[in-house]
Design a protein around this motif. Structure first.
Motif, PDB file in Angstrom:
ATOM      1  N   LYS A  61      39.303  54.375  42.003  1.00 39.03           N
ATOM      2  CA  LYS A  61      40.349  53.425  42.398  1.00 39.03           C
ATOM      3  C   LYS A  61      41.168  53.954  43.579  1.00 39.03           C
ATOM      4  N   THR A  62      41.636  55.200  43.468  1.00 33.28           N
ATOM      5  CA  THR A  62      42.511  55.722  44.528  1.00 33.28           C
ATOM      6  C   THR A  62      41.717  56.072  45.786  1.00 33.28           C
ATOM      7  N   THR A  63      40.447  56.440  45.626  1.00 35.61           N
ATOM      8  CA  THR A  63      39.678  56.875  46.796  1.00 35.61           C
ATOM      9  C   THR A  63      39.004  55.723  47.526  1.00 35.61           C
ATOM     10  N   TYR A  64      38.542  54.728  46.792  1.00 37.48           N
ATOM     11  CA  TYR A  64      37.683  53.726  47.419  1.00 37.48           C
ATOM     12  C   TYR A  64      38.191  52.285  47.357  1.00 37.48           C
ATOM     13  N   CYS A  65      39.242  52.042  46.576  1.00 35.96           N
ATOM     14  CA  CYS A  65      39.645  50.643  46.410  1.00 35.96           C
ATOM     15  C   CYS A  65      41.003  50.380  47.054  1.00 35.96           C
ATOM     16  N   SER A  66      41.201  49.158  47.434  1.00 37.69           N
ATOM     17  CA  SER A  66      42.491  48.760  47.980  1.00 37.69           C
ATOM     18  C   SER A  66      43.536  48.824  46.876  1.00 37.69           C
ATOM     19  N   SER A  67      44.707  49.325  47.208  1.00 36.04           N
ATOM     20  CA  SER A  67      45.736  49.510  46.182  1.00 36.04           C
ATOM     21  C   SER A  67      46.310  48.176  45.705  1.00 36.04           C
ATOM     22  N   HIS A  68      45.996  47.098  46.445  1.00 35.36           N
ATOM     23  CA  HIS A  68      46.548  45.796  46.061  1.00 35.36           C
ATOM     24  C   HIS A  68      45.711  45.106  44.985  1.00 35.36           C
ATOM     25  N   ASP A  69      44.441  45.487  44.888  1.00 31.32           N
ATOM     26  CA  ASP A  69      43.564  44.780  43.953  1.00 31.32           C
ATOM     27  C   ASP A  69      43.677  45.357  42.541  1.00 31.32           C
ATOM     28  N   VAL A  70      43.443  44.482  41.572  1.00 34.21           N
ATOM     29  CA  VAL A  70      43.301  44.960  40.190  1.00 34.21           C
ATOM     30  C   VAL A  70      41.952  45.671  40.119  1.00 34.21           C
ATOM     31  N   PHE A  71      41.944  46.859  39.511  1.00 32.49           N
ATOM     32  CA  PHE A  71      40.680  47.589  39.389  1.00 32.49           C
ATOM     33  C   PHE A  71      39.947  47.075  38.158  1.00 32.49           C
ATOM     34  N   ASP A  72      38.977  46.222  38.390  1.00 27.04           N
ATOM     35  CA  ASP A  72      38.249  45.606  37.267  1.00 27.04           C
ATOM     36  C   ASP A  72      36.800  45.368  37.672  1.00 27.04           C
ATOM     37  N   PRO A  73      36.073  46.479  37.909  1.00 27.32           N
ATOM     38  CA  PRO A  73      34.701  46.320  38.428  1.00 27.32           C
ATOM     39  C   PRO A  73      33.775  45.542  37.494  1.00 27.32           C
ATOM     40  N   PHE A  74      34.092  45.519  36.184  1.00 27.28           N
ATOM     41  CA  PHE A  74      33.225  44.805  35.247  1.00 27.28           C
ATOM     42  C   PHE A  74      33.600  43.321  35.115  1.00 27.28           C
ATOM     43  N   SER A  75      34.523  42.870  35.967  1.00 25.43           N
ATOM     44  CA  SER A  75      35.029  41.510  35.851  1.00 25.43           C
ATOM     45  C   SER A  75      33.915  40.454  35.815  1.00 25.43           C
ATOM     46  N   ASP A  76      33.009  40.497  36.779  1.00 18.45           N
ATOM     47  CA  ASP A  76      31.933  39.494  36.813  1.00 18.45           C
ATOM     48  C   ASP A  76      31.059  39.578  35.560  1.00 18.45           C
ATOM     49  N   LEU A  77      30.725  40.810  35.194  1.00 20.48           N
ATOM     50  CA  LEU A  77      29.876  40.991  34.009  1.00 20.48           C
ATOM     51  C   LEU A  77      30.588  40.484  32.755  1.00 20.48           C
ATOM     52  N   LYS A  78      31.896  40.710  32.692  1.00 21.18           N
ATOM     53  CA  LYS A  78      32.661  40.219  31.539  1.00 21.18           C
ATOM     54  C   LYS A  78      32.619  38.692  31.496  1.00 21.18           C
ATOM     55  N   ASN A  79      32.782  38.065  32.671  1.00 20.85           N
ATOM     56  CA  ASN A  79      32.738  36.600  32.709  1.00 20.85           C
ATOM     57  C   ASN A  79      31.382  36.065  32.267  1.00 20.85           C
ATOM     58  N   GLN A  80      30.324  36.744  32.728  1.00 11.81           N
ATOM     59  CA  GLN A  80      28.981  36.313  32.331  1.00 11.81           C
ATOM     60  C   GLN A  80      28.788  36.466  30.819  1.00 11.81           C
ATOM     61  N   THR A  81      29.226  37.602  30.297  1.00 10.23           N
ATOM     62  CA  THR A  81      29.058  37.851  28.860  1.00 10.23           C
ATOM     63  C   THR A  81      29.846  36.838  28.042  1.00 10.23           C
ATOM     64  N   ARG A  82      31.067  36.545  28.494  1.00  9.87           N
ATOM     65  CA  ARG A  82      31.898  35.570  27.782  1.00  9.87           C
ATOM     66  C   ARG A  82      31.185  34.223  27.735  1.00  9.87           C
ATOM     67  N   ALA A  83      30.612  33.840  28.887  1.00 12.88           N
ATOM     68  CA  ALA A  83      29.924  32.544  28.957  1.00 12.88           C
ATOM     69  C   ALA A  83      28.737  32.509  27.991  1.00 12.88           C
ATOM     70  N   ILE A  84      28.004  33.603  27.921  1.00 12.45           N
ATOM     71  CA  ILE A  84      26.862  33.653  26.985  1.00 12.45           C
ATOM     72  C   ILE A  84      27.378  33.583  25.544  1.00 12.45           C
ATOM     73  N   ALA A  85      28.375  34.406  25.260  1.00  8.62           N
ATOM     74  CA  ALA A  85      28.899  34.461  23.881  1.00  8.62           C
ATOM     75  C   ALA A  85      29.439  33.103  23.448  1.00  8.62           C
ATOM     76  N   GLU A  86      30.047  32.397  24.392  1.00  6.09           N
ATOM     77  CA  GLU A  86      30.627  31.087  24.047  1.00  6.09           C
ATOM     78  C   GLU A  86      29.562  30.074  23.607  1.00  6.09           C
ATOM     79  N   THR A  87      28.345  30.255  24.101  1.00  2.00           N
ATOM     80  CA  THR A  87      27.274  29.335  23.700  1.00  2.00           C
ATOM     81  C   THR A  87      26.930  29.499  22.215  1.00  2.00           C
ATOM     82  N   PHE A  88      27.368  30.607  21.619  1.00  2.00           N
ATOM     83  CA  PHE A  88      27.072  30.837  20.203  1.00  2.00           C
ATOM     84  C   PHE A  88      28.171  30.319  19.277  1.00  2.00           C
ATOM     85  N   TYR A  89      29.273  29.904  19.879  1.00  2.00           N
ATOM     86  CA  TYR A  89      30.457  29.553  19.077  1.00  2.00           C
ATOM     87  C   TYR A  89      30.127  28.558  17.954  1.00  2.00           C
TER      88      TYR A  89
END
Lengths: 299, 299
Positions: A61-89
Motif C-alpha cells: 500500500k505505502t510503496t505502490y498505491c496511491s494514498s487516496h485509494d482504499v486498499f482493497d485489491p480483492f474488491s473485484d473478486l469479492k464482487n464476483q464471489t458475492r454474485a455467485i453466492a447470491e445465486t444460491f440464496y
C-alpha cells in the motif's frame, strides 16, 4: 494458534495473489516477495500468520498505491464471489424450509458457506453447488450441535463473527432462521475494520443487506481474523458479555481458539493441514465445535 | 524457463516437506525455512527453481545430517510409491496389448505416468487407477504424436530422460514396447546423479530392473531437472548426438524447454500454473509436445 513455518507456503501464495491483483509485475513483484520473505525470516515463528499478511499489505500500500485509494485489491473478486453466492440464496432457503429441523439445516448451511474462500490457497474452487446437493448427508468431523442449541436457547445476546464475502450470504440465511425461531434475541454481526484479503467489511455486509437484518459492527480488526487484543475496547467488552458467540471460518478460529468463553462455537471447514492436524481431523473436514479451551485441552 | 516468484510458494512447501522428512522440528525447522527464505530473497528471480532446492538441501545436509549417510530424505516415500506403481504393471501391459495401436497406448501410458509425483505440491495424490481407467479417452492438450512417431522411426539412438520414481515403471513398459517394435534401436535411460526429492537415480532405476532392459546412465545432474550446462560432458555429447530425446516430466521440461534439438519431445502433465500458462493450456493438462523452441517460439 500462532503461526508456524507450515503457514509460510500458503502465506506466500496469498501475497503473490495480492501483488498480482495490485497489478505488480517483474521487479516490483519480486521486491514485494522479497519483503515478504524477509518479514517471515525476521519475525519469530510464534506470531499470528495474519500479522504477516497485514505487514506485507501495508508495504504494498505505502510503496505502490496511491494514498487516496482504499486498499482493497480483492474488491473485484469479492464482487464476483458475492454474485455467485447470491445465486444460491433461494435454494438455501428452500433447503431450510423443507428440512425436518429447519434450524439445524440453517446452521449446517452457515458452516457449509465457509467452503467459499478464494483466500485459502488449498480451497480456491467454488464447488458450492456440488456440496449443497449433498448437504443432507454432509458429515461433520466434529458436531457439537446439541451444546450449540442449548446455548442458543438460553442466549439473549448473540455475537456472530463474519468471515468471507460470499460466505456471508449463508450467514444471512442462518441468521434469518434464528431470528424467525427466536425473535426476541439480539444478534450482532461483526466484521473486519478494513478490507483484508476477501474478508467481510461493513461495506460488504451492507452490500447484502446484513445491516437491515441485524446490527452490524466493525470489530476493529485489521487482520483476516480476530486477534482479540487488537480489536476495539467496545468489541472486547461485547465479546466478554455476549451469551453466545458464533465464530465463522479458519481466520477467526486460528485467532480465537485459545480464548476463554463459555459459549463460543466455531463453524468452519478445516482448509489447511495445520488446522486439520490441530483439530485431529482430515483435511477439508466440516467442523461445528464448542470452544476448544474447555473441551479438548487445546492452547 | 527460469524460476520466477510464482515458484516460491511451491518451493517452500517442498523444502518444508524435506525438512520434516529429515526429522527436523521447532527451531531447526525454522532455521531451515529462514535459510530458504533468505536464499530466495537474495538470489535473482531468473535462476532455475531447481537450484534453490539443491542449495537448501545442501544446507540441511551439512548442518543437520551425518556426513556418512546418503542424503535421501524421500527414500521411504520413493519405496512406497514404487510399490504402488508396481501394482499397475500388469494392467498397463494389458492395456497396451489390447489397444488397436499398442505403441501409441504405450506412449500415452508413459506420459500418464507423470501424474505420479508427490514432489509436485499441487499434485500429491496418486489417482493413477482412476486415470488409467479412462486412458482410452484421455485428452492431451498438446499431442504431437505423429511427429513423434516419424522421429522415432528414423532414430537409431534414443535418449530417454527419467523423472520420478513410480513414473519409471510406466517408462519401463513404454521402453519395452518400443524395443519390441524396433529391436534394432539403441535406447539409453538417463537419471539424476544424486537423490533429489523423488527423482530417479541409478539405484532407483536398478530397483525396477531398468538397467537389465536398456543402458542406464547418470546425466550428472544433481538437480530435479536437467540443466544441460551442469551435466557431464559425456551426457552433453549424448544429448547432442541422440536422434530422438524423450524428456519426461516438468522438471526436465522447465530446464530443457529452451534447448535446441530437432527431435526433442516432452511428455508431461502441466502440474503448476506457471508451466500451464507458459504452454497456454489448462492446469493438469496432459502434454506430448515436440521441442518448444522451433515450434511455438518459446524461450
Amino acid at each position: 494458534m500462532k503461526a508456524s513455518v507450515e503457514c509460510y507456503p500458503c502465506l506466500l501464495a496469498q501475497i503473490l495473489k495480492t501483488s498480482e491483483l495490485c497489478g505488480l509485475e517483474g521487479a516490483d513483484k519480486k521486491e514485494v516477495m522479497n519483503f515478504a520473505l524477509k518479514t517471515m525470516a525476521d519475525l519469530p515463528a510464534d506470531i499470528y500468520p495474519h500479522e504477516i499478511v497485514v505487514a506485507v499489505n501495508e508495504h504494498i500500500k505505502t510503496t505502490y498505491c496511491s494514498s487516496h485509494d482504499v486498499f482493497d485489491p480483492f474488491s473485484d473478486l469479492k464482487n464476483q464471489t458475492r454474485a455467485i453466492a447470491e445465486t444460491f440464496y433461494l435454494s438455501i432457503e428452500q433447503k431450510i424450509e423443507q428440512a425436518p429441523d429447519s434450524l439445524e439445516m440453517a446452521v449446517k448451511c452457515a458452516a457449509l458457506g465457509n467452503i467459499i474462500d478464494f483466500g485459502a490457497k488449498s480451497h480456491g474452487n467454488l464447488d458450492v453447488q456440488h456440496e449443497l446437493e449433498k448437504i443432507d448427508t454432509l458429515d461433520f468431523a466434529i458436531y457439537d450441535y446439541q451444546p450449540f442449541i442449548e446455548s442458543l436457547e438460553k442466549a439473549r445476546l448473540i455475537l456472530y463473527l463474519g468471515d468471507n464475502v460470499g460466505e456471508d450470504i449463508f450467514d444471512k440465511v442462518c441468521i434469518t432462521e434464528i431470528k424467525k425461531k427466536y425473535p426476541e434475541k439480539k444478534i450482532i454481526f461483526a466484521v473486519r475494520d478494513q478490507p483484508v484479503i476477501n474478508d467481510v467489511t461493513l461495506a460488504d455486509a451492507r452490500a447484502i443487506g446484513m445491516d437491515q437484518l441485524v446490527e452490524t459492527i466493525s470489530s476493529g480488526s485489521i487482520y483476516p481474523g480476530t486477534i482479540l487484543s487488537k480489536t476495539t475496547e467496545s468489541f472486547q467488552e461485547l465479546f466478554k458479555t455476549s451469551d453466545l458467540i458464533i465464530s465463522k471460518g479458519q481466520g477467526n478460529f486460528e485467532t480465537l481458539c485459545s480464548e476463554e468463553h463459555p459459549h463460543l462455537f466455531f463453524f468452519l471447514r478445516a482448509k489447511c493441514e495445520k488446522v486439520a492436524n490441530y483439530l485431529k481431523v482430515d483435511l477439508k473436514s466440516m467442523i461445528l465445535m464448542k470452544s476448544a479451551t474447555d473441551r479438548m485441552g487445546y492452547s
